[in-house]
Design a protein around this motif. Structure first.
Motif, mmCIF file in Angstrom:
data_model
loop_
_atom_site.group_PDB
_atom_site.id
_atom_site.type_symbol
_atom_site.label_atom_id
_atom_site.label_comp_id
_atom_site.label_asym_id
_atom_site.label_seq_id
_atom_site.Cartn_x
_atom_site.Cartn_y
_atom_site.Cartn_z
ATOM 1 N N GLU A 1 -21.338 0.661 51.336
ATOM 2 C CA GLU A 1 -22.275 1.787 51.444
ATOM 3 C C GLU A 1 -23.115 1.950 50.176
ATOM 4 O OE1 GLU A 1 -21.992 6.603 52.168
ATOM 5 O OE2 GLU A 1 -20.249 5.366 52.619
ATOM 6 N N CYS A 2 -22.555 1.575 49.036
ATOM 7 C CA CYS A 2 -23.228 1.751 47.749
ATOM 8 C C CYS A 2 -23.865 0.466 47.213
ATOM 9 C CB CYS A 2 -22.222 2.276 46.722
ATOM 10 S SG CYS A 2 -21.480 3.848 47.191
ATOM 11 N N ASP B 1 -30.916 7.526 41.702
ATOM 12 C CA ASP B 1 -29.866 6.602 42.149
ATOM 13 C C ASP B 1 -28.481 7.162 41.827
ATOM 14 O OD1 ASP B 1 -31.737 4.699 43.040
ATOM 15 O OD2 ASP B 1 -31.803 3.730 41.065
ATOM 16 N N ILE B 2 -28.339 7.719 40.656
ATOM 17 C CA ILE B 2 -27.050 8.276 40.232
ATOM 18 C C ILE B 2 -26.655 9.458 41.110
ATOM 19 C CG2 ILE B 2 -25.877 9.468 38.330
ATOM 20 C CD1 ILE B 2 -27.631 7.650 36.458
ATOM 21 N N PHE C 1 -19.686 3.401 37.946
ATOM 22 C CA PHE C 1 -19.570 3.513 39.400
ATOM 23 C C PHE C 1 -18.829 2.326 40.001
ATOM 24 C CE2 PHE C 1 -23.112 6.633 39.112
ATOM 25 C CZ PHE C 1 -22.475 7.675 39.775
ATOM 26 N N LEU C 2 -19.049 1.131 39.462
ATOM 27 C CA LEU C 2 -18.320 -0.034 39.965
ATOM 28 C C LEU C 2 -16.816 0.122 39.728
ATOM 29 C CD1 LEU C 2 -20.715 -2.928 38.939
ATOM 30 C CD2 LEU C 2 -20.098 -2.241 41.270
ATOM 31 N N LEU D 1 -26.343 -0.336 43.828
ATOM 32 C CA LEU D 1 -25.722 -0.988 42.683
ATOM 33 C C LEU D 1 -26.292 -2.374 42.389
ATOM 34 C CD1 LEU D 1 -22.066 0.167 43.295
ATOM 35 C CD2 LEU D 1 -23.575 0.873 41.432
ATOM 36 N N ARG D 2 -27.059 -2.938 43.313
ATOM 37 C CA ARG D 2 -27.709 -4.228 43.062
ATOM 38 C C ARG D 2 -28.908 -4.096 42.134
ATOM 39 N NH1 ARG D 2 -26.174 -5.899 48.435
ATOM 40 N NH2 ARG D 2 -27.884 -4.724 49.354
#
Length: 108
Positions: free
Chosen positions: A26-27, A40-41, A12-13, A31-32
């Motif tokens: 927004e994400c 989450d996915i 995703f990154l 992602l943290r």
């Protein structure tokens, strides 16, 4: 024994860096996290790619796979949000029969 896992966070990154840099903020909260859950996915997919047409949704849904931990997390989501099987099925785009089967198998 070597256990292979997919690093969704890195995927995703990379997608955000290369194609959707405007959606990074927004994400960021998701992602943290140290590890990403199936919920989450799914949420990241919605935030990054938005909604698709019915044909694309049907194709994507038919290729999803859930492990025991993911199933238990979805069933916990149902309990926490006081949803019935139909509501949960609509929310996660599952069949009611799948939800009932999961409950019978994992919550007995």
């Amino acid at each position: 024994m070597f256990k292979s896992t997919i690093n969704y966070k890195l995927i995703f990154l990379d997608i955000l860096d290369k194609k959707y840099p405007e959606k990074k903020k927004e994400c960021a909260s998701i992602l943290r996290k140290e590890t990403l859950s199936i919920l989450d996915i799914i949420e990241l997919n919605k935030r990054i790619f938005g909604f698709f047409d019915e044909e694309t949704n049907a194709f994507n849904q038919s290729h999803r796979a859930y492990n025991r931990a993911s199933i238990l997390q979805i069933l916990d989501y149902q309990k926490h949000n006081k949803m019935n099987n139909s509501e949960l099925a609509r929310h996660f785009k599952l069949s009611r029969h799948t939800v009932a089967k999961w409950k019978k198998k994992y919550l007995v």
